[in-house]
Structures are given as structure tokens and as C-alpha cells.
Design a protein around this motif. Structure first.
Motif, PDB file in Angstrom:
ATOM      1  N   ASN A 432      15.239  20.533 107.206  1.00  0.00           N
ATOM      2  CA  ASN A 432      16.543  20.135 106.887  1.00  0.00           C
ATOM      3  C   ASN A 432      17.606  21.273 107.654  1.00  0.00           C
ATOM      4  O   ASN A 432      17.398  22.228 107.231  1.00  0.00           O
ATOM      5  N   PRO A 433      18.441  20.352 108.488  1.00  0.00           N
ATOM      6  CA  PRO A 433      19.324  21.486 109.313  1.00  0.00           C
ATOM      7  C   PRO A 433      20.150  22.429 108.358  1.00  0.00           C
ATOM      8  O   PRO A 433      20.673  23.316 109.041  1.00  0.00           O
ATOM      9  N   TYR A 434      20.516  21.915 107.032  1.00  0.00           N
ATOM     10  CA  TYR A 434      21.255  22.760 106.319  1.00  0.00           C
ATOM     11  C   TYR A 434      20.648  23.787 105.496  1.00  0.00           C
ATOM     12  O   TYR A 434      21.332  24.721 104.945  1.00  0.00           O
ATOM     13  N   ASP A 435      19.288  23.914 105.526  1.00  0.00           N
ATOM     14  CA  ASP A 435      18.519  24.545 104.396  1.00  0.00           C
ATOM     15  C   ASP A 435      18.035  25.836 105.508  1.00  0.00           C
ATOM     16  O   ASP A 435      17.020  25.949 105.904  1.00  0.00           O
ATOM     17  N   LEU A 436      18.825  26.936 105.330  1.00  0.00           N
ATOM     18  CA  LEU A 436      18.584  28.221 106.269  1.00  0.00           C
ATOM     19  C   LEU A 436      17.258  28.719 106.065  1.00  0.00           C
ATOM     20  O   LEU A 436      16.632  29.375 106.945  1.00  0.00           O
ATOM     21  N   ASP A 437      16.872  28.661 104.645  1.00  0.00           N
ATOM     22  CA  ASP A 437      15.777  29.517 104.311  1.00  0.00           C
ATOM     23  C   ASP A 437      14.382  28.514 104.882  1.00  0.00           C
ATOM     24  O   ASP A 437      13.510  29.372 105.233  1.00  0.00           O
ATOM     25  N   GLU A 438      14.534  27.474 105.017  1.00  0.00           N
ATOM     26  CA  GLU A 438      13.555  26.618 105.330  1.00  0.00           C
ATOM     27  C   GLU A 438      13.442  26.658 106.725  1.00  0.00           C
ATOM     28  O   GLU A 438      12.210  26.757 107.453  1.00  0.00           O
ATOM     29  N   ILE A 439      14.627  26.786 107.348  1.00  0.00           N
ATOM     30  CA  ILE A 439      14.313  26.817 108.841  1.00  0.00           C
ATOM     31  C   ILE A 439      13.778  28.101 109.232  1.00  0.00           C
ATOM     32  O   ILE A 439      12.847  28.258 110.068  1.00  0.00           O
ATOM     33  N   SER A 440      14.337  29.277 108.332  1.00  0.00           N
ATOM     34  CA  SER A 440      13.749  30.875 108.965  1.00  0.00           C
ATOM     35  C   SER A 440      12.121  30.666 108.723  1.00  0.00           C
ATOM     36  O   SER A 440      11.528  31.325 109.460  1.00  0.00           O
ATOM     37  N   ASP A 441      11.833  30.081 107.642  1.00  0.00           N
ATOM     38  CA  ASP A 441      10.413  30.181 107.343  1.00  0.00           C
ATOM     39  C   ASP A 441       9.606  29.128 108.318  1.00  0.00           C
ATOM     40  O   ASP A 441       8.381  29.568 108.623  1.00  0.00           O
ATOM     41  N   THR A 442      10.119  28.196 108.749  1.00  0.00           N
ATOM     42  CA  THR A 442       9.531  27.439 109.824  1.00  0.00           C
ATOM     43  C   THR A 442       9.549  28.142 111.041  1.00  0.00           C
ATOM     44  O   THR A 442       8.451  27.756 111.802  1.00  0.00           O
ATOM     45  N   ILE A 443      10.403  28.688 111.447  1.00  0.00           N
ATOM     46  CA  ILE A 443      10.577  29.634 112.728  1.00  0.00           C
ATOM     47  C   ILE A 443       9.191  30.429 112.759  1.00  0.00           C
ATOM     48  O   ILE A 443       8.543  30.676 113.395  1.00  0.00           O
ATOM     49  N   ARG A 444       9.028  31.062 111.397  1.00  0.00           N
ATOM     50  CA  ARG A 444       7.924  32.179 111.319  1.00  0.00           C
ATOM     51  C   ARG A 444       6.439  31.186 111.541  1.00  0.00           C
ATOM     52  O   ARG A 444       5.518  31.836 112.177  1.00  0.00           O
ATOM     53  N   ARG A 445       6.416  30.213 110.817  1.00  0.00           N
ATOM     54  CA  ARG A 445       5.236  29.413 110.878  1.00  0.00           C
ATOM     55  C   ARG A 445       5.088  28.942 112.279  1.00  0.00           C
ATOM     56  O   ARG A 445       3.862  29.085 112.832  1.00  0.00           O
ATOM     57  N   ALA A 446       5.951  28.622 113.154  1.00  0.00           N
ATOM     58  CA  ALA A 446       5.814  28.191 114.521  1.00  0.00           C
ATOM     59  C   ALA A 446       5.251  29.309 115.172  1.00  0.00           C
ATOM     60  O   ALA A 446       4.377  29.044 116.302  1.00  0.00           O
ATOM     61  N   LEU A 447       5.952  30.452 115.260  1.00  0.00           N
ATOM     62  CA  LEU A 447       5.567  31.775 116.153  1.00  0.00           C
ATOM     63  C   LEU A 447       4.188  32.185 115.708  1.00  0.00           C
ATOM     64  O   LEU A 447       3.623  32.735 116.350  1.00  0.00           O
ATOM     65  N   GLU A 448       3.739  31.822 114.303  1.00  0.00           N
ATOM     66  CA  GLU A 448       2.291  32.326 114.094  1.00  0.00           C
ATOM     67  C   GLU A 448       1.406  31.268 114.303  1.00  0.00           C
ATOM     68  O   GLU A 448      -0.019  31.461 113.869  1.00  0.00           O
ATOM     69  N   MET A 449       1.753  30.222 114.401  1.00  0.00           N
ATOM     70  CA  MET A 449       0.773  29.024 114.386  1.00  0.00           C
ATOM     71  C   MET A 449      -0.387  29.246 115.437  1.00  0.00           C
ATOM     72  O   MET A 449      -0.209  29.364 116.556  1.00  0.00           O
ATOM     73  N   PRO A 450      -1.508  29.001 115.203  1.00  0.00           N
ATOM     74  CA  PRO A 450      -2.720  29.274 116.056  1.00  0.00           C
ATOM     75  C   PRO A 450      -2.596  28.234 117.164  1.00  0.00           C
ATOM     76  O   PRO A 450      -2.038  27.096 117.244  1.00  0.00           O
ATOM     77  N   GLU A 451      -3.232  28.768 118.023  1.00  0.00           N
ATOM     78  CA  GLU A 451      -3.205  28.040 119.481  1.00  0.00           C
ATOM     79  C   GLU A 451      -3.793  26.608 119.262  1.00  0.00           C
ATOM     80  O   GLU A 451      -3.273  25.680 119.956  1.00  0.00           O
ATOM     81  N   GLU A 452      -4.735  26.338 118.674  1.00  0.00           N
ATOM     82  CA  GLU A 452      -5.496  25.008 118.530  1.00  0.00           C
ATOM     83  C   GLU A 452      -4.544  24.077 118.005  1.00  0.00           C
ATOM     84  O   GLU A 452      -4.456  22.930 118.406  1.00  0.00           O
TER      85      GLU A 452
END
Length: 504
Positions: A432-452
């Protein structure tokens, strides 16, 4: 390039007549004569090959007014492309047309209304009257150009009245209309004082297209609610003035192979490595997040910056290790609201850089300029994560371009749930583009996502974007109407997503 006269209708073979606000070229008068520039446009990339193959006429504005062209209402130019040619019928718009029709009604009323920014809507009777006049001008050109077997294809919210205006003069003509931005719910659309006229204008078509099924449902509901006209939602059909009008979802694609080829060029790959080195202070270690948008309040650039700020606040371990690059392509720079938005964005960039610069690494790199395709693709390749979070978007082709450029089958796409493309690109991380916490948490998930997992998601996205490219869009939407029977086919009501999943 030369001016030409009209060819007798009886001598023509069936062809395509395209009408859009802007034509396929921008013309400029110079001391050396008339020069032309082809704009970067998904619509031009999609439609021009069809005109090349079948012949026809493109009607639209080329950036000039009548005072720049000997006070003529329009002019015709042969566009030479080897032994294949089509005609560009240039419509001239006066300064009043530009201010009232384009900036006024189209972009200060229809644009914010359809993207749910009701507080930005400004309705002025004079702007509506100018909108009607320009639509009448374009419709006259279409009527003069179209033979009874030709197909007239009208594009977008700028020209919503053209189908009905053409239908009055050519009742047996075949007319298609594609609305490229979101179509809102009837409760929103009826805010428009001239909503009935706009809907009736569109219903002059035989076939009406939108990017996704949500917009189809909203349009059909608006017809039912505002015009009190029965619709068949399951079939996507409207009976109007004795004709059956079909409505379908057909999301436009991109030229996948063009982006794929550009990404494989040695100079593009070298430039991507250079971007990483420069952004990451020459060390090459760290991660890059990329945003790329036209500078518009609907794109959510300021909200995205606030989410980046929240990310660094919540996850301080990433400070000095993650760089955010935001490309902002200038748009409507003369409009006061856009100037204020730019000021707020630049203030946010300065604040974030002041708070989170570590060991000389500036966390936000803000690029306020247009980029060539090669430079843009190099940025797509350089990024670890694409953060595409418009507050509302008809589709969003940047997300598809990022995917098409990832020849390494790596990288993570974070995509707004309010972008039409989210219904198709389900392997992206949807936020949700208005949910700053969801976006920040998703950024962390993306950066730590396993290569596979990264590769599985990107490979599925690439199959989807490649399968549903520009050629697919043309074949799905307009090609059926170009057949002798003129009947449009139906698509899977789930849109391309269902087919793409089956292909994985």
C-alpha cells in the motif's frame, strides 16, 4: 516530409485512422526549416508499426499552433519509412486550446478525478467548452480521412467525445476507443458536471478498452448508474442506441525485446557497473534501490521518500549500506502545484541526506531530468530493488521495463497495489503506497530475500512481461476489429495473470 492533399475515399484500401492528443512526432520551426522529433511514447511504439504495415492516418497535435503554420487548421505529412508510409495529419492547437482544453479540462478536471484526487479538481465552463471544440476539430479530421471500411481508433481521456461526434457523421463506421488511465467508481465519476456527455461520447465506439478488469467494472457501473442504461457485466456489453458496445480489459505491454536488447549491450552493462561504483562510493559493496517516475503528484515520490526515511529510522543497520536513487522526469514544470511538489520533494531529499549520511555515503541521489533509454536501462540493471509505488496509476510501464531489463533474472520489484500492473505482476512484492511501515518492512524483506526466491520471482515476471508485450496487446485489442467481420474477441476475465501463471 511534405504536405499532401486528400486521396479520394473510393480509391483507398481499408486502413487505420488513429486519433490521439499528441501525434507520433513533435515539430519545431528552426532557421534550417521544419525538424521533427519522435517522443518517447509507449503508444507510438505500439501503434506506429501497425500503421506502417497497413497504411493509414495518425491525427494529433505536434506541438505547433496555427500562428506557426500559416494559420492553417491542420497539415498532412508523409512519414517515410523505407517503402512503407503513413500520413500524419497534424492538428494545430492555439495557446487558448492548450491552456483550456489540455491544462484546464483534461489535466485539472479529468486527470485528478480519475486518479481519485478529487480535491485537485477544478471545473470551469470555459475549459469544458474548449474541450468540446478541440474534440470537434479532431473528429472533423477523422471524418474527412475515414472511408466506410476503415477503422478509427481514438485514444485516451483527452478525446472522449470524438467517438460519438464521428458516429453522427459516419453512422456505419467501426470505432475503437482506449482509455489509458484509471476509470473511477461511479460515485467518483459523477462528480464531473459533464459526466453524462463524456460517457455518451465514449459510447459512440464499437469497442472500449481499459487496462484492467477493475476499470471495466467501474465504467459499466457508471453507464448503469449515471446514464440509467442496462449493461451485461459478465459479457462486458452495453446496448446503446440500437448498437452493441463491447468493453474489455487489455493491459498494454512494452517492447520487451527492445529493452532486452538494450540491457545486453556491452556499453549498457558497463554503464550499470559505473552507476553502482559511483553510488556506492567506489567500493561496490552495498545495495541500491531505484525509483523512476514522471514528476507528478500521482506517482507518490514524496510518500516514497518518507518511506525511505522510515526505513532508515526502523533499521539503522542499513544506514550507510543502502542507497536510494530517484529519477524524476520533469513534467508540467510551469504549473504552480507541480513547482510546489518539486520543492517539497527536494526538501525531503535534503533532510534525509542530512540525517543519514554515513562515512561520506549520501543515502538519496535525486536525478531531476529525462534519461535516454540506454541510461534508464543501465539504472534498472544497477539496482537491487525497484521501488515503484504510485498513489494511483492506470498501469505503470516502468515496472515492466525494469523486469524486461533484468537479463540476469535477479532483482526485486516492489509495486503499489494501486497501480493497474499489480493485477498482472503478482510475483512482485505488493504494498500500500500510503503505508510507510509496510513499505519500509518490505524494503528490508527485498534486501534480505534469498537469491533463489529472487530468481524464481523475476523469471516468472519476465515470462509474463515477454508474453504480454506490445504485439500481444495489438493482437488482443485492435486486430479483431481490423478483420472483415469486425468482431472483437473476448479475453480471459482474469486478464493476462491467469495465462501467465499457467505458463510457469
Amino acid at each position: 516530409m511534405r504536405d499532401i492533399g486528400s486521396k479520394p475515399v473510393s480509391a483507398r484500401r481499408p486502413r487505420l485512422v488513429v486519433a490521439s492528443n499528441r501525434g507520433p512526432y513533435i515539430f519545431k520551426e528552426t532557421p534550417e526549416g521544419l525538424t521533427r522529433v519522435k517522443p518517447v511514447s509507449g503508444l507510438v511504439s505500439a501503434v506506429e508499426p501497425l500503421l506502417e504495415a497497413n497504411g493509414g492516418v495518425w491525427i494529433g497535435w505536434a506541438g505547433r499552433g496555427p500562428e506557426e503554420a500559416a494559420d492553417r487548421e491542420d497539415a498532412k505529412h508523409v512519414i517515410p519509412l523505407g517503402d512503407r508510409q503513413y500520413i500524419f495529419r497534424e492538428a494545430f492547437l492555439t495557446e487558448d486550446d492548450i491552456q483550456s482544453y489540455y491544462h484546464g479540462f483534461a489535466n485539472r478536471m479529468l486527470w485528478p478525478l480519475c486518479l481519485y484526487f478529487n480535491e485537485k479538481c477544478r471545473f470551469e465552463k470555459e475549459n469544458w467548452e474548449s474541450y468540446v471544440r478541440v474534440n470537434e476539430k479532431i473528429a472533423r479530421s477523422a471524418v474527412e480521412e475515414a472511408g466506410e471500411r476503415d477503422l478509427i481508433w481514438v485514444h485516451d481521456y483527452h478525446l472522449a467525445l470524438v467517438p460519438e461526434l464521428v458516429r453522427r457523421e459516419l453512422p456505419g463506421s467501426r470505432i475503437a476507443f482506449f482509455w489509458h488511465i484509471p476509470f473511477p467508481s461511479p460515485d467518483i465519476f459523477r462528480i464531473l458536471p459533464t459526466a453524462e456527455s463524456v460517457l455518451k461520447g465514449i459510447l459512440g465506439s464499437d469497442l472500449v478498452g481499459f487496462h484492467i478488469q477493475t476499470y471495466v467494472r467501474n465504467f459499466l457501473s457508471s453507464i448503469e448508474t449515471i446514464l440509467a442504461t442496462p449493461v451485461n457485466i459478465d459479457e462486458g456489453a452495453i446496448w446503446w442506441q440500437g448498437r452493441k458496445v463491447m468493453v474489455k480489459a487489455s493491459p498494454i505491454g512494452i517492447d520487451f525485446q527492445a529493452f532486452n536488447r538494450t540491457a545486453r549491450r556491452k556499453d549498457t552493462i558497463a554503464r550499470a557497473h559505473e552507476i553502482r561504483r559511483n553510488a556506492l562510493s567506489g567500493t561496490g559493496t552495498g545495495k541500491i534501490i531505484l525509483g523512476a517516475d514522471r514528476l507528478d503528484y500521482t506517482k507518490g515520490i514524496l510518500e516514497r521518500l518518507l518511506a525511505i526515511e522510515r526505513f532508515f529510522e526502523k533499521y539503522p543497520e542499513f544506514q550507510g549500506k543502502v542507497i536510494f536513487i530517484q529519477i524524476a522526469v520533469p513534467s508540467r514544470a510551469e504549473v504552480g502545484d507541480y513547482q510546489e511538489m518539486r520543492r517539497q520533494i527536494e526538501e525531503a531529499v535534503g533532510r534525509i541526506n542530512g540525517r543519514f549520511t554515513r562515512e561520506g555515503r549520501i543515502p538519496v541521489h535525486y536525478l531531476y531530468r529525462s534519461l535516454s533509454r540506454r541510461e534508464l536501462v543501465a539504472h534498472y540493471l544497477a539496482a537491487d530493488v525497484a521501488l515503484i509505488t504510485p498513489l494511483r496509476d492506470g498501469l505503470n510501464l516502468v515496472a515492466k521495463e525494469f523486469v524486461a531489463s533484468r537479463i540476469d533474472s535477479d532483482g526485486v520489484l516492489i509495486l503499489s497495489e494501486l497501480a493497474g500492473a499489480s493485477e498482472q505482476l503478482s510475483e512482485a512484492l505488493i504494498v500500500n503506497p500510503y503505508d510507510l511501515d509496510e513499505i519500509s518492512d518490505t524494503i528490508r524483506r527485498a534486501l534480505e530475500m534469498p537469491e533463489e526466491e529472487r530468481r524464481q520471482r523475476m523469471e516468472a515476471l519476465r515470462k509474463n512481461v515477454e508474453a504480454f508485450d506490445l504485439s500481444w496487446w495489438l493482437e488482443d485489442f485492435i486486430s479483431p476489429l481490423m478483420r472483415p467481420d469486425g468482431v472483437s474477441g473476448k479475453t480471459d476475465p482474469r486478464g493476462p495473470r491467469g495465462v501467465a501463471h499457467d505458463a510457469q
